[in-house]
Design a protein around this motif. Structure first.
Motif, PDB file in Angstrom:
ATOM      1  N   VAL A   6       0.855  -1.190   0.000  1.00 27.61           N
ATOM      2  CA  VAL A   6       0.000   0.000   0.000  1.00 27.61           C
ATOM      3  C   VAL A   6       0.890   1.238   0.000  1.00 27.61           C
ATOM      4  N   SER A   7       0.549   2.232  -0.793  1.00 29.90           N
ATOM      5  CA  SER A   7       1.343   3.456  -0.879  1.00 29.90           C
ATOM      6  C   SER A   7       1.025   4.374   0.292  1.00 29.90           C
ATOM      7  N   GLU A   9       2.640   7.368   0.554  1.00 29.85           N
ATOM      8  CA  GLU A   9       3.057   8.709   0.149  1.00 29.85           C
ATOM      9  C   GLU A   9       1.867   9.658   0.140  1.00 29.85           C
ATOM     10  N   TYR A  10       2.130  10.877   0.569  1.00 32.69           N
ATOM     11  CA  TYR A  10       1.082  11.887   0.588  1.00 32.69           C
ATOM     12  C   TYR A  10       0.894  12.472  -0.800  1.00 32.69           C
ATOM     13  N   SER A  11      -0.343  12.792  -1.095  1.00 39.62           N
ATOM     14  CA  SER A  11      -0.618  13.457  -2.363  1.00 39.62           C
ATOM     15  C   SER A  11      -0.158  14.903  -2.294  1.00 39.62           C
ATOM     16  N   GLU A  12      -0.193  15.566  -3.427  1.00 35.30           N
ATOM     17  CA  GLU A  12       0.247  16.970  -3.456  1.00 35.30           C
ATOM     18  C   GLU A  12      -0.636  17.849  -2.579  1.00 35.30           C
ATOM     19  N   ALA A  13      -1.947  17.612  -2.593  1.00 34.07           N
ATOM     20  CA  ALA A  13      -2.867  18.397  -1.775  1.00 34.07           C
ATOM     21  C   ALA A  13      -2.628  18.143  -0.290  1.00 34.07           C
ATOM     22  N   GLU A  14      -2.385  16.876   0.087  1.00 25.38           N
ATOM     23  CA  GLU A  14      -2.114  16.557   1.482  1.00 25.38           C
ATOM     24  C   GLU A  14      -0.797  17.166   1.940  1.00 25.38           C
ATOM     25  N   ASP A  15       0.192  17.147   1.071  1.00 25.76           N
ATOM     26  CA  ASP A  15       1.482  17.747   1.396  1.00 25.76           C
ATOM     27  C   ASP A  15       1.344  19.243   1.640  1.00 25.76           C
ATOM     28  N   LYS A  16       0.535  19.904   0.815  1.00 21.62           N
ATOM     29  CA  LYS A  16       0.307  21.342   0.994  1.00 21.62           C
ATOM     30  C   LYS A  16      -0.439  21.618   2.301  1.00 21.62           C
ATOM     31  N   SER A  17      -1.389  20.751   2.649  1.00 23.14           N
ATOM     32  CA  SER A  17      -2.139  20.936   3.888  1.00 23.14           C
ATOM     33  C   SER A  17      -1.225  20.822   5.100  1.00 23.14           C
ATOM     34  N   ILE A  18      -0.322  19.822   5.068  1.00 25.09           N
ATOM     35  CA  ILE A  18       0.613  19.665   6.188  1.00 25.09           C
ATOM     36  C   ILE A  18       1.545  20.864   6.285  1.00 25.09           C
ATOM     37  N   ILE A 187      -5.114  21.063  11.404  1.00 23.05           N
ATOM     38  CA  ILE A 187      -4.929  20.761   9.981  1.00 23.05           C
ATOM     39  C   ILE A 187      -3.975  19.587   9.798  1.00 23.05           C
ATOM     40  N   VAL A 188      -2.857  19.595  10.534  1.00 25.30           N
ATOM     41  CA  VAL A 188      -1.879  18.506  10.420  1.00 25.30           C
ATOM     42  C   VAL A 188      -2.485  17.180  10.854  1.00 25.30           C
ATOM     43  N   LEU A 189      -3.168  17.183  11.998  1.00 27.73           N
ATOM     44  CA  LEU A 189      -3.751  15.944  12.514  1.00 27.73           C
ATOM     45  C   LEU A 189      -4.838  15.404  11.591  1.00 27.73           C
ATOM     46  N   LEU A 190      -5.694  16.279  11.083  1.00 28.80           N
ATOM     47  CA  LEU A 190      -6.756  15.825  10.184  1.00 28.80           C
ATOM     48  C   LEU A 190      -6.181  15.269   8.884  1.00 28.80           C
ATOM     49  N   THR A 191      -5.122  15.906   8.378  1.00 32.79           N
ATOM     50  CA  THR A 191      -4.497  15.415   7.143  1.00 32.79           C
ATOM     51  C   THR A 191      -3.875  14.038   7.365  1.00 32.79           C
ATOM     52  N   ILE A 192      -3.177  13.863   8.490  1.00 33.29           N
ATOM     53  CA  ILE A 192      -2.556  12.566   8.798  1.00 33.29           C
ATOM     54  C   ILE A 192      -3.624  11.503   9.007  1.00 33.29           C
ATOM     55  N   CYS A 193      -4.694  11.852   9.741  1.00 36.32           N
ATOM     56  CA  CYS A 193      -5.770  10.888   9.974  1.00 36.32           C
ATOM     57  C   CYS A 193      -6.467  10.502   8.675  1.00 36.32           C
ATOM     58  N   ALA A 194      -6.703  11.497   7.823  1.00 33.56           N
ATOM     59  CA  ALA A 194      -7.352  11.208   6.546  1.00 33.56           C
ATOM     60  C   ALA A 194      -6.487  10.297   5.688  1.00 33.56           C
ATOM     61  N   ARG A 195      -5.184  10.532   5.693  1.00 34.49           N
ATOM     62  CA  ARG A 195      -4.275   9.673   4.911  1.00 34.49           C
ATOM     63  C   ARG A 195      -4.214   8.271   5.488  1.00 34.49           C
ATOM     64  N   SER A 196      -4.211   8.183   6.825  1.00 36.00           N
ATOM     65  CA  SER A 196      -4.184   6.869   7.465  1.00 36.00           C
ATOM     66  C   SER A 196      -5.442   6.070   7.147  1.00 36.00           C
ATOM     67  N   LEU A 197      -6.585   6.732   7.170  1.00 31.10           N
ATOM     68  CA  LEU A 197      -7.834   6.053   6.818  1.00 31.10           C
ATOM     69  C   LEU A 197      -7.848   5.634   5.357  1.00 31.10           C
ATOM     70  N   ALA A 198      -7.293   6.477   4.491  1.00 33.25           N
ATOM     71  CA  ALA A 198      -7.238   6.139   3.068  1.00 33.25           C
ATOM     72  C   ALA A 198      -6.350   4.920   2.830  1.00 33.25           C
ATOM     73  N   GLU A 202      -7.563   1.369   1.378  1.00 31.28           N
ATOM     74  CA  GLU A 202      -6.906   0.785   0.207  1.00 31.28           C
ATOM     75  C   GLU A 202      -6.420  -0.630   0.490  1.00 31.28           C
ATOM     76  N   ALA A 203      -5.887  -0.863   1.698  1.00 32.53           N
ATOM     77  CA  ALA A 203      -5.412  -2.194   2.079  1.00 32.53           C
ATOM     78  C   ALA A 203      -6.559  -3.183   2.149  1.00 32.53           C
ATOM     79  N   LEU A 204      -7.685  -2.761   2.728  1.00 30.54           N
ATOM     80  CA  LEU A 204      -8.852  -3.643   2.794  1.00 30.54           C
ATOM     81  C   LEU A 204      -9.396  -3.953   1.409  1.00 30.54           C
ATOM     82  N   GLN A 205      -9.376  -2.955   0.542  1.00 28.24           N
ATOM     83  CA  GLN A 205      -9.873  -3.152  -0.809  1.00 28.24           C
ATOM     84  C   GLN A 205      -9.002  -4.156  -1.566  1.00 28.24           C
ATOM     85  N   LYS A 206      -7.688  -4.056  -1.422  1.00 26.88           N
ATOM     86  CA  LYS A 206      -6.790  -4.989  -2.104  1.00 26.88           C
ATOM     87  C   LYS A 206      -6.881  -6.386  -1.505  1.00 26.88           C
ATOM     88  N   ARG A 207      -7.056  -6.448  -0.172  1.00 25.61           N
ATOM     89  CA  ARG A 207      -7.170  -7.725   0.473  1.00 25.61           C
ATOM     90  C   ARG A 207      -8.459  -8.432   0.063  1.00 25.61           C
TER      91      ARG A 207
END
Length: 210
Positions: A6-7, A9-18, A187-198, A202-207
């Protein structure tokens, strides 16, 4: 079973938010230090001002005229003149003679005069404003004691007619840096949490389809 990759890496939008969140956190910390140094320390010193009873001893106008700056539009400024009125009072707390000032701002603006009028283009209007203040302290104000405020350590030779609004200054010193810190952290916490949930989704979907 093959290992599911599972990737993370943060997207460009997430990187800007952080980056935005970290920028707000840094700004909050810096502004807290700056405001505490520039505002909070002098304000705490001013809060040591004590109330006292004052009585008018003498009222006089000196010959010297002082300049003030008036505004007449967005790009329009000029200078005009106003007379200097001095009201000397007896400070009951220190039992000494002191020069009365309307408030802390006017004391800093012109420590020689008791009153700085709202600056008008017309010198006569400035003079009339000072004369009204003189008439009051020569008549009604001279016949009774009133509450004044003084700071024995900083300015024992001056007293204030109006106490400064220290609570509002303290609120601005503390509130806005804390708001910046909280918003940046959120903003930082929400971005990290959103990425963690994503990533988990993604892992559940692939599994599921593996």
């Amino acid at each position: 079973m093959a290992k599911i990759r599972v990737s993370y890496e943060y997207s460009e939008a997430e990187d800007k938010s952080i980056r935005l969140g970290l920028f707000l956190i840094v700004c909050g910390i810096l502004s807290l230090f700056i405001l505490c140094f520039c505002w909070l320390n002098p304000t705490l010193q001013n809060m040591q001002s004590k109330p006292a009873n004052c009585t008018v001893i003498s009222v006089r106008r000196v010959e010297e005229m002082f300049e003030c700056v008036f505004t007449c539009g967005t790009d329009c400024k000029g200078t005009s003149l106003y007379p200097c009125l001095q009201v000397f009072v007896n400070n009951s707390e220190s039992n000494s003679i002191a020069l009365l000032h309307y408030n802390e701002q006017q004391l800093v603006l012109n420590p020689k005069c008791s009153y700085v009028p709202p600056c008008e283009r017309d010198n006569q209007k400035n003079r009339d404003s000072v004369l009204q203040w003189q008439d009051y302290w020569s008549g009604e104000g001279s016949s009774q004691a009133f509450t004044c405020f003084f700071n024995q350590q900083r300015r024992p030779e001056d007293v204030l007619y109006k106490a400064s609004d220290h609570e509002r200054v303290l609120l601005h010193c503390i509130l806005w840096p804390i708001v910046s810190l909280l918003v940046g952290t959120l903003i930082v916490l929400l971005t990290i949490c959103a990425r963690s949930l994503a990533v988990r989704a993604e892992a559940l979907q692939k599994r599921k389809f593996s």
